[in-house]
Design a protein around this motif. Structure first.
Motif, short mmCIF file in Angstrom:
data_model
loop_
_atom_site.label_atom_id
_atom_site.label_comp_id
_atom_site.label_asym_id
_atom_site.label_seq_id
_atom_site.Cartn_x
_atom_site.Cartn_y
_atom_site.Cartn_z
N GLU A 11 0.81 -1.21 0.00
CA GLU A 11 0.00 0.00 0.00
C GLU A 11 0.85 1.26 0.00
O GLU A 11 0.49 2.28 -0.59
CB GLU A 11 -0.92 -0.01 1.23
CG GLU A 11 -1.78 1.23 1.38
CD GLU A 11 -2.57 1.21 2.67
OE1 GLU A 11 -3.18 2.24 2.99
OE2 GLU A 11 -2.58 0.17 3.35
N ASN A 12 2.02 1.19 0.68
CA ASN A 12 2.83 2.39 0.85
C ASN A 12 3.99 2.46 -0.13
O ASN A 12 4.67 3.48 -0.20
CB ASN A 12 3.36 2.47 2.29
CG ASN A 12 2.25 2.63 3.29
OD1 ASN A 12 1.28 3.33 3.05
ND2 ASN A 12 2.38 1.95 4.43
N SER A 13 4.28 1.39 -0.85
CA SER A 13 5.48 1.38 -1.69
C SER A 13 5.40 2.42 -2.80
O SER A 13 6.40 3.07 -3.12
CB SER A 13 5.69 -0.02 -2.28
OG SER A 13 4.58 -0.38 -3.09
N ASP A 148 0.13 8.57 5.51
CA ASP A 148 -0.39 7.34 6.09
C ASP A 148 0.01 7.27 7.56
O ASP A 148 0.78 8.11 8.05
CB ASP A 148 0.12 6.10 5.33
CG ASP A 148 1.64 6.04 5.29
OD1 ASP A 148 2.25 5.87 6.36
OD2 ASP A 148 2.22 6.19 4.20
N ARG A 149 -0.48 6.26 8.26
CA ARG A 149 -0.26 6.16 9.70
C ARG A 149 1.15 5.72 10.07
O ARG A 149 1.49 5.73 11.25
CB ARG A 149 -1.29 5.19 10.31
CG ARG A 149 -2.73 5.69 10.21
CD ARG A 149 -3.68 4.71 10.85
NE ARG A 149 -5.06 5.18 10.78
CZ ARG A 149 -6.10 4.52 11.27
NH1 ARG A 149 -5.90 3.33 11.84
NH2 ARG A 149 -7.31 5.02 11.17
N HIS A 324 4.54 -1.63 11.76
CA HIS A 324 3.51 -1.51 10.72
C HIS A 324 2.22 -0.88 11.21
O HIS A 324 1.34 -0.58 10.40
CB HIS A 324 3.21 -2.89 10.13
CG HIS A 324 4.28 -3.37 9.20
ND1 HIS A 324 4.30 -3.06 7.86
CD2 HIS A 324 5.39 -4.12 9.44
CE1 HIS A 324 5.36 -3.61 7.30
NE2 HIS A 324 6.04 -4.26 8.23
N ASP A 325 2.10 -0.70 12.52
CA ASP A 325 0.88 -0.06 13.04
C ASP A 325 1.21 0.69 14.32
O ASP A 325 2.32 0.59 14.86
CB ASP A 325 -0.23 -1.08 13.28
CG ASP A 325 0.19 -2.23 14.19
OD1 ASP A 325 0.84 -1.95 15.23
OD2 ASP A 325 -0.12 -3.39 13.88
N ALA A 326 0.22 1.45 14.82
CA ALA A 326 0.43 2.29 15.99
C ALA A 326 0.71 1.48 17.24
O ALA A 326 1.49 1.90 18.10
CB ALA A 326 -0.80 3.17 16.20
N ARG A 330 4.03 1.93 19.37
CA ARG A 330 3.94 2.26 20.80
C ARG A 330 4.74 1.29 21.65
O ARG A 330 5.42 1.68 22.60
CB ARG A 330 2.46 2.24 21.21
CG ARG A 330 2.21 2.46 22.70
CD ARG A 330 2.62 3.84 23.13
NE ARG A 330 2.25 4.09 24.51
CZ ARG A 330 2.77 5.07 25.24
NH1 ARG A 330 3.67 5.90 24.72
NH2 ARG A 330 2.39 5.26 26.48
N ARG A 331 4.71 0.01 21.29
CA ARG A 331 5.45 -1.00 22.04
C ARG A 331 6.95 -0.72 21.98
O ARG A 331 7.65 -0.78 23.00
CB ARG A 331 5.15 -2.38 21.48
CG ARG A 331 5.82 -3.52 22.24
CD ARG A 331 5.57 -4.86 21.58
NE ARG A 331 4.14 -5.14 21.47
CZ ARG A 331 3.48 -5.24 20.32
NH1 ARG A 331 4.13 -5.05 19.17
NH2 ARG A 331 2.20 -5.51 20.30
N GLN A 332 7.45 -0.40 20.79
CA GLN A 332 8.87 -0.11 20.65
C GLN A 332 9.27 1.17 21.39
O GLN A 332 10.33 1.23 22.01
CB GLN A 332 9.24 0.01 19.16
CG GLN A 332 8.91 -1.21 18.32
CD GLN A 332 9.55 -2.48 18.83
OE1 GLN A 332 10.58 -2.45 19.50
NE2 GLN A 332 8.95 -3.62 18.51
N ALA A 333 8.42 2.18 21.34
CA ALA A 333 8.70 3.42 22.06
C ALA A 333 8.73 3.19 23.57
O ALA A 333 9.55 3.78 24.29
CB ALA A 333 7.67 4.48 21.70
N LEU A 334 7.84 2.34 24.06
CA LEU A 334 7.83 2.03 25.49
C LEU A 334 9.09 1.26 25.89
O LEU A 334 9.61 1.44 26.99
CB LEU A 334 6.58 1.22 25.84
CG LEU A 334 5.27 2.01 25.88
CD1 LEU A 334 4.08 1.07 26.08
CD2 LEU A 334 5.29 3.06 26.98
#
Length: 423
Positions: A11-13, A148-149, A324-326, A330-334
């Motif tokens: 979708e984003n390529s 995109d998100r 690939h999603d919020a 968020r998990r990686q940022a935490l």
């Protein structure tokens, strides 16, 4: 610059092909930003490093490189030392002066323009692209500028918009990226500094030796750092004491016999420490170094915190860029926040408690560092990188009891300190 793209769905390529999307954009090319850019670039990702000034540029900073700073540098980094410190003279507002010496180097002294430039060059060699003379106005994670998100829009002064999968804010203590994240500050201090060129005879007297003076205002202190034919002389105290801080610097320079030399640079800077509950991320945006309020609250030492937090931010920004999603972002940022709090956060917590004790009883610190061998050994171990404040407190029951007394607001009074002449 690496041409390797971060994983992207179909979708984003096409959007990526039409408009370049950086894996990581780092805002600010100081020690934190350059370290973040290096850490992200060595993984082969597309990294852009933005800096509003032209490099090299001056920064108000003592320029002390302690062990934790040295250990956080990129492999092969040659420190541009102007001097190597083997002795420390301590004084308590100009009195009770004593010098302690060490056969081994305690720490080194650098000029920030050279040091920062070298860090940026290492990031570039790792594959990061540098753009100077650009000011970031804001970042956007929602709205028409964001395709995109999985994308963050970095809006520059003049209207240009850059796109990234992750952004690292390392744009200093007045950070716009920090404002976007919602960084909350718990302690703000004012540092004043003069770069004073001196004759060879004066420079020789200071070679290899620094001065640390516990100042007249609660929590304040001054320093003299020799760097060849120039002495970096500065003081720091809580914000709100501007006139008193300026007077302290003037008196400090005067009693050192340096008032007759014209400074080449006189500058000031606000240092800011984060509150315990201050966020370190928002969506795909991370903050590090001064932008996150990361520095040691007692000494206000920030270079090691910048280097260490910058490296972590760069590593975790790569993971955020791959999310690939919020939820995954968020998990990686935490995880990044946990890594910061587990290391630097512990050191900051101890530093805050030490500052409370130091504000009340500076003479106690002076007596310990100048007359108690374990205290001096702890100082040397920290400056050399053999231990940290957090490790030191954990391993010394006496230090734990002293800080517990601070927490209970039952600090014992220090006894009188006998005056000694410096050696």
């Amino acid at each position: 610059m690496s041409s390797e793209n971060s994983p992207a769905d179909d979708e984003n390529s096409s959007a990526d092909d039409a408009r370049q999307v950086w894996d990581v954009v780092v805002v600010g090319a100081g020690p934190a930003g350059a370290s973040a850019a290096y850490a992200a670039a060595v993984t082969g990702r597309r990294v852009l490093l933005l800096e509003k000034a032209e490099l090299p540029r001056y920064k108000t900073c003592g320029g002390g490189i302690i062990g934790p700073s040295r250990d956080a540098l990129p492999p092969g980094f040659e420190l541009p030392f102007r001097d190597r410190v083997h002795a420390v003279t301590f004084s308590n507002n100009g009195r009770f002066t004593r010098t302690r010496r060490s056969r081994q180097m305690l720490f080194g002294l650098i000029n920030r323009p050279e040091f920062d430039q070298q860090l940026v060059e290492h990031a570039q060699k790792a594959g990061a692209e540098l753009r100077t003379g650009v000011t970031v106005q804001r970042v956007e994670q929602h709205g028409s500028a964001v395709p995109d998100r999985r994308t963050v829009a970095v809006v520059l002064q003049g209207g240009e918009t850059l796109l990234a999968r992750a952004v690292v804010g390392a744009d200093g203590s007045a950070s716009r990226i920090g404002a976007h994240v919602g960084v909350k500050l718990d302690q703000v201090d004012l540092g004043l500094e003069s770069e004073i060129p001196v004759p060879e005879t004066v420079a020789e007297d200071w070679k290899g030796r620094v001065l640390i003076d516990w100042g007249p205002m609660p929590g304040s202190y001054g320093w003299v750092f020799p760097k060849g034919d120039t002495l970096t002389v500065g003081v720091i105290s809580a914000r709100g004491e501007g006139a008193a801080t300026k007077r302290y610097l003037e008196d400090f320079i005067g009693r050192l016999g340096l008032a007759g030399f014209e400074p080449s640079i006189s500058s000031g800077h606000l240092t800011r420490c984060r509150a315990d509950d201050s966020p370190l991320s928002r969506g795909r945006v991370l903050v590090c170094g001064d932008a996150a309020g990361l520095l040691e609250p007692w000494t206000r030492e920030g270079i090691s915190f910048a280097l260490r937090s910058g490296r972590l931010a760069g590593e975790w920004a790569v993971r955020v860029s791959e999310a690939h999603d919020a939820v995954d972002a968020r998990r990686q940022a935490l995880n990044y926040a946990f890594a910061i709090k587990a290391g630097l956060g512990v050191e900051m917590s101890v530093g805050k408690r030490l500052l409370t004790l130091f504000e009340r009883r500076p003479g106690l610190f002076h007596a310990a560092l100048t007359g108690v061998r374990p205290a001096w050994r702890a100082f040397t171990d920290i400056t050399r990188g053999r231990t940290t404040l957090g490790e030191l407190i954990r391993s010394h029951p006496m230090a734990q009891r002293a800080l517990s007394a601070v927490d209970r607001r039952q600090v014992p009074k220090a006894g009188p300190v006998a005056e000694e002449s410096g050696s």
